[in-house]
Design a protein around this motif. Structure first.
Motif, PDB file in Angstrom:
ATOM      1  N   CYS A  20       0.846  -1.205   0.000  1.00  0.00           N
ATOM      2  CA  CYS A  20       0.000   0.000   0.000  1.00  0.00           C
ATOM      3  C   CYS A  20       0.875   1.246   0.000  1.00  0.00           C
ATOM      4  O   CYS A  20       1.830   1.351   0.757  1.00  0.00           O
ATOM      5  N   ALA A  23      -2.028   6.163  -0.830  1.00  0.00           N
ATOM      6  CA  ALA A  23      -2.486   7.223  -1.720  1.00  0.00           C
ATOM      7  C   ALA A  23      -3.896   7.666  -1.355  1.00  0.00           C
ATOM      8  O   ALA A  23      -4.328   8.756  -1.727  1.00  0.00           O
ATOM      9  N   CYS A  26      -8.762   4.720  -2.115  1.00  0.00           N
ATOM     10  CA  CYS A  26      -9.836   3.864  -1.617  1.00  0.00           C
ATOM     11  C   CYS A  26     -10.729   4.631  -0.641  1.00  0.00           C
ATOM     12  O   CYS A  26     -11.950   4.634  -0.784  1.00  0.00           O
ATOM     13  N   CYS A  63      -6.722   1.759  -7.243  1.00  0.00           N
ATOM     14  CA  CYS A  63      -5.615   1.596  -6.282  1.00  0.00           C
ATOM     15  C   CYS A  63      -4.303   1.538  -7.071  1.00  0.00           C
ATOM     16  O   CYS A  63      -4.096   0.644  -7.883  1.00  0.00           O
ATOM     17  N   SER A  65      -1.211   0.949  -6.242  1.00  0.00           N
ATOM     18  CA  SER A  65      -0.125   0.045  -5.846  1.00  0.00           C
ATOM     19  C   SER A  65      -0.424  -1.421  -6.096  1.00  0.00           C
ATOM     20  O   SER A  65       0.471  -2.253  -6.061  1.00  0.00           O
TER      21      SER A  65
HETATM   22  S1  SF4 Z   1      -5.845   3.054  -2.810  1.00  0.00           S
HETATM   23 FE1  SF4 Z   1      -4.427   1.340  -2.570  1.00  0.00          FE
HETATM   24  S2  SF4 Z   1      -2.445   2.279  -2.238  1.00  0.00           S
HETATM   25 FE2  SF4 Z   1      -3.989   3.831  -1.865  1.00  0.00          FE
HETATM   26  S3  SF4 Z   1      -4.382   3.754   0.340  1.00  0.00           S
HETATM   27 FE3  SF4 Z   1      -5.881   2.450  -0.663  1.00  0.00          FE
HETATM   28  S4  SF4 Z   1      -4.941   0.452  -0.613  1.00  0.00           S
HETATM   29 FE4  SF4 Z   1      -3.306   1.868  -0.236  1.00  0.00          FE
END
Ligand code: SF4
Length: 78
Positions: A20, A23, A26, A63, A65
């Motif tokens: 993660c 960012a 989510c 997401c 990552s």
């Molecule tokens: S979108 Fe993905 S990378 Fe960003 S906070 Fe949520 S889980 Fe983590």
């Protein structure tokens, strides 16, 4: 860290905290499901209609990552 699975009635979500990037896509995209104030912080049960499930799929797709992943439920005869 290992990937954890969070259950939902239509779709399930898995998450690997080791990748993660925080960012926040989510949490911004679907705060009812991704709520860091709650435990567990991911609750796919809240995406319990086809429309909400579609939105959840879209948010997980953003997401950056790959930490989040949709795990489609297998059809059962229940
Ligand atoms: S979108 Fe993905 S990378 Fe960003 S906070 Fe949520 S889980 Fe983590």
């Amino acid at each position: 860290m290992t990937r954890k699975l969070y259950h939902g009635s239509i779709v399930e979500v898995s998450f690997d905290g080791a990748v993660c990037q925080h960012a926040g896509e989510c949490v911004r995209g679907m705060p009812a499901v991704f709520d860091t104030e709650h435990k567990p912080w991911i609750d796919p049960m809240r995406a319990d209609t086809p429309d909400l499930a579609a939105h959840l799929r879209e948010v997980v797709g953003r997401c950056p990552s790959g930490a989040l992943r949709i795990e489609e439920r297998e059809a059962t005869n229940e």
